[in-house]
Design a protein around this motif. Sequence first.
Motif, mmCIF file in Angstrom:
data_model
loop_
_atom_site.group_PDB
_atom_site.id
_atom_site.type_symbol
_atom_site.label_atom_id
_atom_site.label_comp_id
_atom_site.label_asym_id
_atom_site.label_seq_id
_atom_site.Cartn_x
_atom_site.Cartn_y
_atom_site.Cartn_z
ATOM 1 N N ILE A 1 0.839 -1.204 0.000
ATOM 2 C CA ILE A 1 0.000 0.000 0.000
ATOM 3 C C ILE A 1 0.872 1.251 0.000
ATOM 4 O O ILE A 1 0.563 2.247 -0.662
ATOM 5 C CB ILE A 1 -0.965 -0.021 1.205
ATOM 6 C CG1 ILE A 1 -2.052 -1.081 0.975
ATOM 7 C CG2 ILE A 1 -1.591 1.356 1.422
ATOM 8 C CD1 ILE A 1 -2.973 -1.303 2.162
ATOM 9 N N TYR B 1 -5.325 -2.698 -1.433
ATOM 10 C CA TYR B 1 -6.199 -2.616 -0.265
ATOM 11 C C TYR B 1 -7.123 -3.833 -0.183
ATOM 12 O O TYR B 1 -7.312 -4.412 0.888
ATOM 13 C CB TYR B 1 -7.050 -1.342 -0.340
ATOM 14 C CG TYR B 1 -6.259 -0.059 -0.314
ATOM 15 C CD1 TYR B 1 -6.017 0.609 0.884
ATOM 16 C CD2 TYR B 1 -5.762 0.502 -1.490
ATOM 17 C CE1 TYR B 1 -5.296 1.808 0.908
ATOM 18 C CE2 TYR B 1 -5.041 1.688 -1.490
ATOM 19 C CZ TYR B 1 -4.801 2.332 -0.285
ATOM 20 O OH TYR B 1 -4.096 3.506 -0.260
ATOM 21 N N MET C 1 -9.183 2.826 2.477
ATOM 22 C CA MET C 1 -9.280 2.918 1.013
ATOM 23 C C MET C 1 -10.288 4.004 0.613
ATOM 24 O O MET C 1 -10.029 4.839 -0.262
ATOM 25 C CB MET C 1 -9.712 1.560 0.452
ATOM 26 C CG MET C 1 -9.881 1.515 -1.051
ATOM 27 S SD MET C 1 -10.379 -0.158 -1.572
ATOM 28 C CE MET C 1 -10.749 0.141 -3.298
#
Length: 601
Positions: free
Chosen positions: A502, A512, A535
């Motif tokens: 990420i 995610y 997210m």
Amino acid sequence: MPKFATLHHSILRCFHKCGTVDHLNQTTAILITSGLSHHAFFLADLLRSPTKDLGYTLLLFDRLATPYIFLWNAIIRGFSGSPQPQMALVAYSRLRNHSVVPDRHTFPALLRSFSKLRNENPFQFYAHIMKFGMDFDAFVQNSLVSAFANCGYVECSRRLFTENAKKDAISWTALINGCLRNGRAAEALECFLGMRSSGVEVDEVTIVSVLCAAAMLRDVWFGKWVHGFYVLSGRVIWDVYVGSAMVDMYSKCGYCVDAVKVFNEMPTRNLVSWGALIAGFVQCNRCNKALEVFQEMIIQGFEPNQYLVTSALTACSQLGALDQGRWLHRYIDRNKLELNLKLGTALIDMYSKCGCVDEALFVFEKMPAKDVYSWTAMINGLAMHGDALSSLNLFSQMVRSGVQPNGVTFLGVLSACAHGGLVDEGLELFRLMRCDYHLEPKVDHHGCMVDLQGRAGRLEEAIKFIESMPMEPTPGVWGALFNGCMIHKACELGEQIGNHLIKLQPHHSGRYILLANLYSRCRNWEAAANVRRLMKGKGVDKSPGCSWIEVNGVIHEFIAFDESHTESIHVYVMLESVTAQLKLATYDLDSNILTFAIDGE
């Protein structure tokens, strides 16, 4: 003399009417039995025949009492443009054995063969050119510039060009094309700018080469400048070759709309034009459109050649369009198209990607000759169908046949080992790649090795492998390790790698979702919800899924939550019906089925 003229005219008509090699042989037999095979005029007619057999004609040359140079030039020119360009060198050797002195037309015809003979040495003929005093002939000099560049001697080509007292458009274009053939597109554009500065008039042939250089560099702005300054202004004629080069340039730069606009505005089109547009759509990942253009081309009466059929098969491969791929295969058989290496490889790839590995094997075995790409396509086809052992066996056959594997071949066999759980075999192949075949593993090969060890549960070994990589590991490599953590529910290690991914790609929705899926598999529902909230908070949207299906030869495209398809109402009705039946059958959805992987790249 009148009788001779009449006979000459009759035999000339026979040569021009020869539709097959058998007819040509019959006419040639008349020459031999009548004692006329030694006559220069009749051999000249034979060389002009559309079904001429150059090798056979070369044998007849030995019967000439007076071997004229214009005949030797004709046969050398014929061999240079034939599928056997090396025979042009043989013909020149025979010419010298007959003590015939070459003229200024001999060497350009001979040097033309080097456009297809990259491994030959042009220096030996350069010595003959100097010996016969033709090194200052502009026609010969331009041919030398091309020949040296075509054989990879770009610096020698430049030196010859510099020594050329009269640099015209032909010599400049020869140097530009030489740079292009050696992958030196930036140098080609530099030569073009030098040509402009020197005041030499630019013609259509030069513009085609310059557009090709812009396409190789993906420099659409330079290409657009050439389009506007030279083509739209009328400084060069917009013929079919210039138009095709512009379509190719825009397509390779990803500007498909501009490519279509140029194509539609072209005054005339040929197979090259259609091929450039079709290949452009394939390259821009608009394969459905590529097949539509291919069908339109056939409707307009154009008969596709091997190159065009290969492009259409590539589109079928990416779409999984089996029916259309099979139609193309039938077209090849029906029209007796030669199954050359590229066409055969495209068929193998199409059948493999459409799930018909047996048909791919049939095509592979039927091919008269196979290169590394044909073998690699079949090896990859077996690998993607999970037949790891057959893939490795085919790799061994390839090596035994004397074909050297390349980097893509090793990607195929390493992938086969990963999916087949053949860890030791994969490690050995990785070693052989470097030690025996002297191929330096790229990051994708390292990713395969991480995937191999991760799938087998050797997560610690996979980490050590990543740490020993000579290059920076890409997100794809870390994604392969994360996939191993998903398979073996290594939650702690997977959490570390997921968070690292990420950080590397904060706007990649798949990172995610995969981490949330891992938490779900480990039943850490709160952590999974936190990832989805993260997210959403960062404004990262998941790209809608897209799929294709072929029904009765028609490609249907579906995008998640999209209702633009004409049959979408019926599709959703069927989906609701299936869902209701599943509920009635008390179908228990495993949460593992709901997790999904997204390509690590």
